[in-house]
Design a protein around this motif. Structure first.
Motif, mmCIF file in Angstrom:
data_model
loop_
_atom_site.group_PDB
_atom_site.id
_atom_site.type_symbol
_atom_site.label_atom_id
_atom_site.label_comp_id
_atom_site.label_asym_id
_atom_site.label_seq_id
_atom_site.Cartn_x
_atom_site.Cartn_y
_atom_site.Cartn_z
ATOM 1 N N THR A 130 0.826 -1.205 0.000
ATOM 2 C CA THR A 130 0.000 0.000 0.000
ATOM 3 C C THR A 130 0.862 1.258 0.000
ATOM 4 O O THR A 130 0.507 2.263 -0.617
ATOM 5 C CB THR A 130 -0.953 0.014 1.207
ATOM 6 N N VAL A 131 1.996 1.203 0.708
ATOM 7 C CA VAL A 131 2.914 2.344 0.686
ATOM 8 C C VAL A 131 3.495 2.519 -0.708
ATOM 9 O O VAL A 131 3.622 3.646 -1.216
ATOM 10 C CB VAL A 131 4.042 2.161 1.732
ATOM 11 N N LEU A 132 3.855 1.396 -1.352
ATOM 12 C CA LEU A 132 4.381 1.472 -2.715
ATOM 13 C C LEU A 132 3.346 2.074 -3.653
ATOM 14 O O LEU A 132 3.667 2.954 -4.476
ATOM 15 C CB LEU A 132 4.784 0.083 -3.205
ATOM 16 N N CYS A 182 -1.575 12.488 1.256
ATOM 17 C CA CYS A 182 -2.343 12.051 2.429
ATOM 18 C C CYS A 182 -2.410 10.529 2.499
ATOM 19 O O CYS A 182 -2.290 9.937 3.582
ATOM 20 C CB CYS A 182 -3.760 12.629 2.368
ATOM 21 N N ALA A 183 -2.610 9.895 1.346
ATOM 22 C CA ALA A 183 -2.673 8.432 1.311
ATOM 23 C C ALA A 183 -1.344 7.806 1.726
ATOM 24 O O ALA A 183 -1.312 6.829 2.484
ATOM 25 C CB ALA A 183 -3.064 7.958 -0.089
ATOM 26 N N LEU A 184 -0.256 8.386 1.257
ATOM 27 C CA LEU A 184 1.062 7.853 1.609
ATOM 28 C C LEU A 184 1.331 7.993 3.103
ATOM 29 O O LEU A 184 1.831 7.058 3.751
ATOM 30 C CB LEU A 184 2.145 8.579 0.811
ATOM 31 N N ILE A 185 0.983 9.128 3.672
ATOM 32 C CA ILE A 185 1.172 9.337 5.115
ATOM 33 C C ILE A 185 0.304 8.368 5.911
ATOM 34 O O ILE A 185 0.756 7.760 6.895
ATOM 35 C CB ILE A 185 0.846 10.796 5.482
ATOM 36 N N ALA A 186 -0.949 8.213 5.486
ATOM 37 C CA ALA A 186 -1.859 7.314 6.208
ATOM 38 C C ALA A 186 -1.387 5.866 6.123
ATOM 39 O O ALA A 186 -1.431 5.129 7.116
ATOM 40 C CB ALA A 186 -3.274 7.448 5.637
ATOM 41 N N CYS A 187 -0.934 5.449 4.937
ATOM 42 C CA CYS A 187 -0.437 4.075 4.791
ATOM 43 C C CYS A 187 0.786 3.821 5.662
ATOM 44 O O CYS A 187 0.974 2.718 6.174
ATOM 45 C CB CYS A 187 -0.065 3.806 3.337
ATOM 46 N N SER A 188 1.605 4.838 5.805
ATOM 47 C CA SER A 188 2.856 4.685 6.552
ATOM 48 C C SER A 188 2.640 4.681 8.052
ATOM 49 O O SER A 188 3.380 4.025 8.786
ATOM 50 C CB SER A 188 3.825 5.812 6.175
ATOM 51 N N LEU A 189 1.623 5.415 8.532
ATOM 52 C CA LEU A 189 1.475 5.620 9.969
ATOM 53 C C LEU A 189 0.275 4.915 10.590
ATOM 54 O O LEU A 189 0.308 4.586 11.769
ATOM 55 C CB LEU A 189 1.369 7.128 10.262
ATOM 56 N N ALA A 190 -0.782 4.696 9.817
ATOM 57 C CA ALA A 190 -2.004 4.129 10.388
ATOM 58 C C ALA A 190 -1.808 2.650 10.740
ATOM 59 O O ALA A 190 -1.047 1.943 10.074
ATOM 60 C CB ALA A 190 -3.157 4.274 9.408
#
Length: 222
Positions: A130-132, A182-190
């Motif tokens: 998901t991060v990729l 926003c999607a990248l940040i959420a995937c990385s931290l959520a």
């Protein structure tokens, strides 16, 4: 002799700007079309063993939801990039070789979308896929801004285009970039990586915020 040939080529391009721009647009349209078609290849029809009832077929289809979800997101994303590409180039009136590199990098980002979509769909509950996916979408959005900047400024831009129209196209590209970030940040931290895909739904919200900001700035200038 080489310098003379280059000069003749540039003169020919300047004399036929529409031909050069059409070739670039047609080639890009073909790549977009192929990439968006390849997305469906990642969705493999389920095989249901006999004897099977209606419930078994429905469960098999329901098991495809990660692939279908990835397909729909990527279809929307590639379609959105194509619409932006089409709108931007509809305002171009003059050819420039400075368009070639950002356009090729943009197509590079697009043709890789089926792969990152399939990787995410198969491993949707894992963080790395998901991060990729989100990171690649952000990369495509940033390249899109780069390309738009080349198209929507002189010497490429048509003299007949209203500044408001240029601003609208740029804000759409910026909204996609902010949504992908926003999607990248959420995937990385959520805790649940799939949250990042939901964060892509912020793209329309970013667009509304940027449009509202532009309207406010326009009223202040008056």
């Amino acid at each position: 002799m080489s310098a003379l040939s280059d000069a003749q080529t540039e003169a020919h391009a300047d004399a036929h700007p529409g031909h050069q721009l059409e070739r670039l647009a047609f080639f890009s349209d073909a790549v977009f079309a192929i990439a968006i078609t390849l997305l469906v290849i990642e969705i493999h029809p389920p095989h249901v063993h006999d004897p099977a009832d209606t419930g078994a077929y429905l469960r098999a289809l329901a098991g495809l939801w990660p692939e279908m979800f990835g397909f729909l997101i990527s279809f929307y994303s590639i379609g959105n990039f194509w619409v932006g590409h089409h709108r931007a180039f509809s305002m171009a009136a003059h050819w420039s070789e400075r368009l070639l590199l950002p356009n090729l990098v943009m197509l590079l980002a697009i043709v890789a979308m089926p792969f990152v979509t399939g990787f995410m769909s198969i491993n949707g509950s894992a963080r790395v896929p998901t991060v990729l996916y989100s990171g690649w979408l952000l990369f495509a959005a940033l390249v899109n801004l780069w390309l738009q900047r080349r198209v929507l400024t002189p010497p490429v831009l048509s003299d007949q285009v209203a500044p408001e129209r240029i601003g609208t196209i740029r804000r759409r590209g910026q909204a996609v970039t902010l949504g992908a970030a926003c999607a990248l940040i959420a995937c990385s931290l959520a805790p649940w990586p799939g949250t990042g895909m939901a964060a892509l739904l912020t793209i329309p919200l970013w667009r509304m915020l940027l449009d509202a900001r532009a309207r406010t700035a326009g009223r202040r200038r008056r």
